[in-house]
Motif scaffolding. Structure first.
Motif, PDB file in Angstrom:
ATOM      1  N   ASP A  49      -0.100  38.778   8.616  1.00 17.38           N
ATOM      2  CA  ASP A  49       0.322  39.584   8.069  1.00 17.38           C
ATOM      3  C   ASP A  49      -0.528  39.919   6.621  1.00 17.38           C
ATOM      4  OD1 ASP A  49       3.227  39.732   9.311  1.00 17.38           O
ATOM      5  OD2 ASP A  49       3.013  37.651   8.947  1.00 17.38           O
ATOM      6  N   PHE A  50      -1.226  38.775   6.195  1.00 22.74           N
ATOM      7  CA  PHE A  50      -1.945  38.806   4.965  1.00 22.74           C
ATOM      8  C   PHE A  50      -3.225  38.067   5.318  1.00 22.74           C
ATOM      9  CE2 PHE A  50       2.365  39.048   3.459  1.00 22.74           C
ATOM     10  CZ  PHE A  50       2.149  40.174   2.215  1.00 22.74           C
ATOM     11  N   LYS A  72      -4.886  46.738   5.019  1.00 23.42           N
ATOM     12  CA  LYS A  72      -4.464  45.368   5.415  1.00 23.42           C
ATOM     13  C   LYS A  72      -4.135  44.711   3.980  1.00 23.42           C
ATOM     14  CE  LYS A  72      -3.608  42.361   7.995  1.00 23.42           C
ATOM     15  NZ  LYS A  72      -2.746  42.515   9.593  1.00 23.42           N
ATOM     16  N   PRO A  73      -2.927  43.985   3.751  1.00 27.76           N
ATOM     17  CA  PRO A  73      -2.403  43.514   2.660  1.00 27.76           C
ATOM     18  C   PRO A  73      -3.442  41.960   2.501  1.00 27.76           C
ATOM     19  CG  PRO A  73      -0.551  43.936   3.995  1.00 27.76           C
ATOM     20  CD  PRO A  73      -1.777  44.155   4.721  1.00 27.76           C
ATOM     21  N   ILE A  74      -4.191  42.236   1.241  1.00 26.89           N
ATOM     22  CA  ILE A  74      -4.783  41.020   0.913  1.00 26.89           C
ATOM     23  C   ILE A  74      -4.566  40.322  -0.383  1.00 26.89           C
ATOM     24  CG2 ILE A  74      -7.383  40.569   0.327  1.00 26.89           C
ATOM     25  CD1 ILE A  74      -8.171  42.993   2.039  1.00 26.89           C
ATOM     26  N   LYS A 118       5.716  34.356   6.812  1.00 24.10           N
ATOM     27  CA  LYS A 118       4.575  35.141   7.153  1.00 24.10           C
ATOM     28  C   LYS A 118       3.193  34.368   7.498  1.00 24.10           C
ATOM     29  CE  LYS A 118       6.474  38.903   5.740  1.00 24.10           C
ATOM     30  NZ  LYS A 118       6.766  39.981   6.768  1.00 24.10           N
ATOM     31  N   LYS A 119       2.395  34.937   8.239  1.00 23.90           N
ATOM     32  CA  LYS A 119       1.029  34.326   8.613  1.00 23.90           C
ATOM     33  C   LYS A 119       0.057  34.906   7.847  1.00 23.90           C
ATOM     34  CE  LYS A 119      -1.275  32.800  12.857  1.00 23.90           C
ATOM     35  NZ  LYS A 119      -1.494  33.077  14.525  1.00 23.90           N
ATOM     36  N   PHE A 120      -1.024  33.902   7.304  1.00 24.89           N
ATOM     37  CA  PHE A 120      -1.896  34.101   6.733  1.00 24.89           C
ATOM     38  C   PHE A 120      -3.304  33.779   7.165  1.00 24.89           C
ATOM     39  CE2 PHE A 120       1.540  33.534   3.908  1.00 24.89           C
ATOM     40  CZ  PHE A 120       1.423  34.795   2.752  1.00 24.89           C
ATOM     41  N   ALA A 121      -4.226  34.492   7.115  1.00 27.48           N
ATOM     42  CA  ALA A 121      -5.780  34.246   7.307  1.00 27.48           C
ATOM     43  C   ALA A 121      -6.456  33.699   6.044  1.00 27.48           C
ATOM     44  CB  ALA A 121      -6.519  35.268   8.360  1.00 27.48           C
ATOM     45  N   LEU A 122      -6.867  32.442   6.071  1.00 26.29           N
ATOM     46  CA  LEU A 122      -7.602  31.954   4.831  1.00 26.29           C
ATOM     47  C   LEU A 122      -9.035  31.962   5.235  1.00 26.29           C
ATOM     48  CD1 LEU A 122      -7.509  30.605   1.977  1.00 26.29           C
ATOM     49  CD2 LEU A 122      -7.351  28.533   3.181  1.00 26.29           C
ATOM     50  N   VAL A 123      -9.803  33.112   4.597  1.00 26.86           N
ATOM     51  CA  VAL A 123     -11.162  33.463   4.962  1.00 26.86           C
ATOM     52  C   VAL A 123     -12.106  32.770   3.757  1.00 26.86           C
ATOM     53  CG1 VAL A 123     -12.748  35.189   5.383  1.00 26.86           C
ATOM     54  CG2 VAL A 123     -10.322  35.665   5.887  1.00 26.86           C
ATOM     55  N   ARG A 124     -12.804  31.602   4.046  1.00 25.46           N
ATOM     56  CA  ARG A 124     -13.505  31.051   2.958  1.00 25.46           C
ATOM     57  C   ARG A 124     -14.741  30.255   3.895  1.00 25.46           C
ATOM     58  NH1 ARG A 124      -9.658  25.734   2.179  1.00 25.46           N
ATOM     59  NH2 ARG A 124     -11.056  24.657   3.818  1.00 25.46           N
ATOM     60  N   SER A 136       5.384  24.455   5.423  1.00 27.70           N
ATOM     61  CA  SER A 136       6.602  24.644   6.190  1.00 27.70           C
ATOM     62  C   SER A 136       7.065  25.920   5.752  1.00 27.70           C
ATOM     63  CB  SER A 136       7.596  23.507   5.810  1.00 27.70           C
ATOM     64  OG  SER A 136       7.817  23.643   4.606  1.00 27.70           O
ATOM     65  N   GLU A 137       6.894  26.669   4.768  1.00 29.62           N
ATOM     66  CA  GLU A 137       7.574  27.688   4.499  1.00 29.62           C
ATOM     67  C   GLU A 137       6.796  29.176   5.179  1.00 29.62           C
ATOM     68  OE1 GLU A 137      10.429  28.346   3.106  1.00 29.62           O
ATOM     69  OE2 GLU A 137      10.670  26.096   2.911  1.00 29.62           O
ATOM     70  N   PHE A 138       5.442  29.027   5.562  1.00 27.67           N
ATOM     71  CA  PHE A 138       4.624  30.010   5.932  1.00 27.67           C
ATOM     72  C   PHE A 138       3.429  29.149   6.704  1.00 27.67           C
ATOM     73  CE2 PHE A 138       3.863  29.321   1.269  1.00 27.67           C
ATOM     74  CZ  PHE A 138       2.914  28.763   1.038  1.00 27.67           C
ATOM     75  N   GLU A 139       2.629  30.187   7.214  1.00 26.09           N
ATOM     76  CA  GLU A 139       1.773  29.589   8.213  1.00 26.09           C
ATOM     77  C   GLU A 139       0.208  30.168   7.918  1.00 26.09           C
ATOM     78  OE1 GLU A 139      -0.191  29.707  12.755  1.00 26.09           O
ATOM     79  OE2 GLU A 139       1.612  30.326  12.289  1.00 26.09           O
ATOM     80  N   VAL A 140      -0.515  29.133   7.442  1.00 27.74           N
ATOM     81  CA  VAL A 140      -1.918  29.632   6.885  1.00 27.74           C
ATOM     82  C   VAL A 140      -2.913  29.082   7.818  1.00 27.74           C
ATOM     83  CG1 VAL A 140      -3.667  29.420   4.953  1.00 27.74           C
ATOM     84  CG2 VAL A 140      -1.149  29.543   4.575  1.00 27.74           C
ATOM     85  N   LYS A 141      -3.713  29.976   8.560  1.00 28.55           N
ATOM     86  CA  LYS A 141      -4.882  29.467   9.421  1.00 28.55           C
ATOM     87  C   LYS A 141      -6.176  29.553   8.713  1.00 28.55           C
ATOM     88  CE  LYS A 141      -6.755  30.467  13.985  1.00 28.55           C
ATOM     89  NZ  LYS A 141      -6.542  31.343  15.108  1.00 28.55           N
ATOM     90  N   LEU A 142      -6.825  28.753   8.857  1.00 35.86           N
ATOM     91  CA  LEU A 142      -8.310  28.640   8.134  1.00 35.86           C
ATOM     92  C   LEU A 142      -9.349  29.436   9.022  1.00 35.86           C
ATOM     93  CD1 LEU A 142     -10.552  27.658   6.382  1.00 35.86           C
ATOM     94  CD2 LEU A 142     -10.736  25.643   7.533  1.00 35.86           C
ATOM     95  N   ILE A 143      -9.976  30.480   8.573  1.00 31.10           N
ATOM     96  CA  ILE A 143     -11.053  31.416   9.163  1.00 31.10           C
ATOM     97  C   ILE A 143     -12.478  31.169   8.550  1.00 31.10           C
ATOM     98  CG2 ILE A 143     -11.499  33.694  10.110  1.00 31.10           C
ATOM     99  CD1 ILE A 143      -9.066  32.512  11.235  1.00 31.10           C
ATOM    100  N   PRO A 144     -13.007  29.818   8.974  1.00 33.60           N
ATOM    101  CA  PRO A 144     -14.346  29.737   8.172  1.00 33.60           C
ATOM    102  C   PRO A 144     -15.506  30.778   8.507  1.00 33.60           C
ATOM    103  CG  PRO A 144     -14.021  28.337   9.938  1.00 33.60           C
ATOM    104  CD  PRO A 144     -12.997  29.072   9.945  1.00 33.60           C
TER     105      PRO A 144
END
Length: 241
Positions: A49-50, A72-74, A118-124, A136-144
């Motif tokens: 989603d973000f 895309k929402p960023i 919401k589901k977040f892609a954490l780009v870093r 627990s309130e939202f999902e964050v997936k690490l995208i290295p």
């Protein structure tokens, strides 16, 4: 003229150099880290989603590999990251008030009604705080998209002599990695010795904590976690230089 040692990655030095030279300081590049790109495989923006970008560098490397929709929402951590995204045509960019992992987490929970489930892609970088993961309130997936490795600067002997002779007036650490890289160059005992005289500047509370955990003082942590913030604090200290 005050000598300021900048430990950030070599390619990122030029923009900082101009800032410090404009104020009459002498910035010295001493890159204790370097970046190595991590190939992206199978990324699908529709899964998220973000997207969260933690740095301008993360945006650059990501966009070299992915054609991302401009709508895309960023969420961008930092005004420079946001500005770079806007300059590249992205239309839906927002920024937390505090430019750090803690600030980002606070921002998401302050707006939890919008971000819940919401589901977040954490780009870093591969390395970094895990404070956003396993929420627990939202999902964050690490995208290295890159990893940080230690670097041996070309000017070690010159800088070591300046540090010994107390000719470095301030040392700026922009991340825990740059500080760890400094230790990798000189060793902990010399690091403690060399950082007794200059003003030790940390961009961000996480960097400050890393430095202090090794028994080293931190003189400056700007309110805004940016090089501009460091510069303003140094100008206050050196207003009679």
């Amino acid at each position: 003229m005050k000598n300021v040692l900048i430990t950030r990655e070599k390619e990122q030095f030029e923009e900082v150099k101009k800032l410090f030279e404009k104020e009459g300081f002498n910035p010295i590049s001493f890159p204790t880290i370097k970046f190595e790109k991590i190939p992206l495989e199978g990324f699908n923006e529709r899964e998220f989603d973000f997207l969260i970008f933690t740095s301008k560098n993360a945006v650059k490397i990501f966009l070299q590999q992915v054609a991302l929709s401009k709508s895309k929402p960023i969420i961008a951590v930092g005004s420079k990251t946001a500005k770079f995204l806007v300059e590249n045509g992205f239309e839906n960019v927002e920024i937390p008030d505090t430019f750090s992992s803690e600030g980002l987490k606070d921002y998401l929970y302050e707006n939890i009604e919008r971000f819940k489930n919401k589901k977040f892609a954490l780009v870093r970088a591969l390395e970094g705080s895990e404070i956003l993961l396993n929420q627990s309130e939202f999902e964050v997936k690490l995208i290295p998209v890159y990893k940080t490795v230690f670097n041996k600067p070309e000017n070690i002997e010159e800088v070591e002599k300046m540090l010994k002779d107390k000719k470095i007036d301030a040392v700026v650490f922009s991340s825990p990695s740059t500080f760890k890289g400094f230790i990798n160059v000189f060793g902990l005992d010399k690091t403690r010795e060399f950082l007794e005289y200059p003003l030790v500047c940390a961009i961000g509370s996480v960097t400050e904590q890393e430095i202090k955990s090794h028994g080293i003082k931190v003189n400056i942590v700007p309110e805004k976690f940016t090089f501009e913030g460091i510069l303003e604090e140094l100008k206050k200290r050196w207003n009679n230089y």
